[in-house]
Enzyme design. Structure first.
Site, PDB file in Angstrom:
ATOM      1  N   CYS A  43      -5.562   1.737   4.254  1.00 32.60           N
ATOM      2  CA  CYS A  43      -4.382   1.621   3.401  1.00 32.60           C
ATOM      3  C   CYS A  43      -3.313   2.623   3.807  1.00 32.60           C
ATOM      4  O   CYS A  43      -2.210   2.598   3.284  1.00 32.60           O
ATOM      5  CB  CYS A  43      -4.759   1.825   1.941  1.00 32.60           C
ATOM      6  SG  CYS A  43      -5.756   3.264   1.664  1.00 32.60           S
ATOM      7  N   CYS A  45       0.834  -1.213   0.000  1.00 33.84           N
ATOM      8  CA  CYS A  45       0.000   0.000   0.000  1.00 33.84           C
ATOM      9  C   CYS A  45       0.864   1.257   0.000  1.00 33.84           C
ATOM     10  O   CYS A  45       0.526   2.250  -0.638  1.00 33.84           O
ATOM     11  CB  CYS A  45      -0.925   0.026   1.214  1.00 33.84           C
ATOM     12  SG  CYS A  45      -2.457  -0.902   1.004  1.00 33.84           S
TER      13      CYS A  45
HETATM   14  S1  SF4 Z   1      -4.801  -2.869  -1.434  1.00 27.22           S
HETATM   15 FE1  SF4 Z   1      -2.728  -2.273  -0.903  1.00 27.22          FE
HETATM   16  S2  SF4 Z   1      -1.742  -4.260  -0.458  1.00 27.22           S
HETATM   17 FE2  SF4 Z   1      -3.520  -4.728  -1.661  1.00 27.22          FE
HETATM   18  S3  SF4 Z   1      -2.776  -4.794  -3.788  1.00 27.22           S
HETATM   19 FE3  SF4 Z   1      -3.634  -2.756  -3.389  1.00 27.22          FE
HETATM   20  S4  SF4 Z   1      -1.868  -1.537  -2.859  1.00 27.22           S
HETATM   21 FE4  SF4 Z   1      -1.265  -3.691  -2.612  1.00 27.22          FE
END
Ligand code: SF4
Length: 257
Positions: free
Chosen positions: A234, A126
């Site tokens: 996030c 994230c």
């Molecule tokens: S929610 Fe966050 S951890 Fe999940 S794929 Fe998207 S960016 Fe990556």
């Protein structure tokens, strides 16, 4: 409504927040948006991932200011339904969504951090795909408008309609912070607002494909986000504590006590 406060060269944006915050709590979402557009002009933009709440704000904004700015952090892991909604928004509201991407392509991320980083370390994923691009985008702005609601997560429960964002260093405007999910959906139906088709398939909260699932009856609406992890945010709306020394400096710079 208190006469809309204009930013003046004598007061920092931080001081303006202190001035307006109290009054803003009694304003309607439309009044909050009107104030934000008047106060910040082209230096304010709506940030959205196009959930139901975001769609309410986009529709409201379009009725106040046809030329409003809208951006999204595109993680490149979004659902086809989300990309389809983005196309429908641009067509219906006659705007171009400003898309912000991670510095790393999905392939580069895999090469550097290994396969399926989201399944091993979603915070890092994230940070790379959402927080860092958002920080870059917010660096261009004086204020951002979000569609967070207080009852979504414990982190959001203390949010104000207008506040200083200590994490990113600009004004944060949350016009529907006190709305319920029911109010959101009433607005969508009353105003024929487009929304993500996944909402009709038990996805109340929609993020990346890797980290979102449908919820079961009786589950929390955000239970489908990062299933298997304690994570509920996030990192975009987490408030970093302000060190005491910085608080004192800011108060003295703003003439506040
Ligand atoms: S929610 Fe966050 S951890 Fe999940 S794929 Fe998207 S960016 Fe990556």
């Amino acid at each position: 409504m208190k006469d809309l406060v204009q930013l003046s060269s004598h007061n920092s944006a931080h001081a303006q927040v202190a001035q307006v915050q109290h009054f803003a709590e009694t304003w309607s979402p439309q009044q909050v948006l009107t104030w934000a557009f008047q106060a910040f002009g082209r230096d304010v933009a709506i940030s959205s991932a196009f959930g139901a709440e975001g769609m309410v704000l986009i529709d409201m904004a379009s009725r106040i200011n046809k030329d409003f700015r809208l951006f999204t952090v595109d993680t490149e892991f979004l659902f086809p339904e989300t990309y389809n909604l983005m196309d429908r928004i641009e067509e219906k509201y006659g705007i171009t969504i400003e898309r912000v991407f991670s510095a790393l392509s999905p392939e580069e991320q895999q090469r550097i951090h290994g396969e399926a980083l989201w399944s091993r370390n979603p915070d890092t994923c994230c940070n790379l795909r959402k927080v860092e691009p958002l920080r870059r985008k917010l660096g261009e702005l004086s204020a951002w408008i979000t569609s967070i609601r207080r009852d979504q997560t414990s982190v959001r429960s203390g949010a104000k309609r207008v506040e200083w964002d200590t994490k990113f260093g600009l004004v944060k405007v949350n016009p529907i912070v006190d709305w319920t999910s029911k109010q959101v959906w009433r607005y969508i139906h009353d105003h024929d607002v487009p929304y993500n088709a996944l909402h009709d398939q038990d996805y109340p909260s929609i993020g990346c494909t890797h980290c979102t699932r449908a919820v079961r009856a009786g589950e929390d609406p955000r239970a489908g986000r990062w299933p298997g992890f304690a994570k509920t945010e996030c990192g975009l709306h987490i408030i970093d504590p302000v060190p005491a020394v910085e608080q004192a400096r800011a108060a003295s710079a703003d003439g506040g006590d």
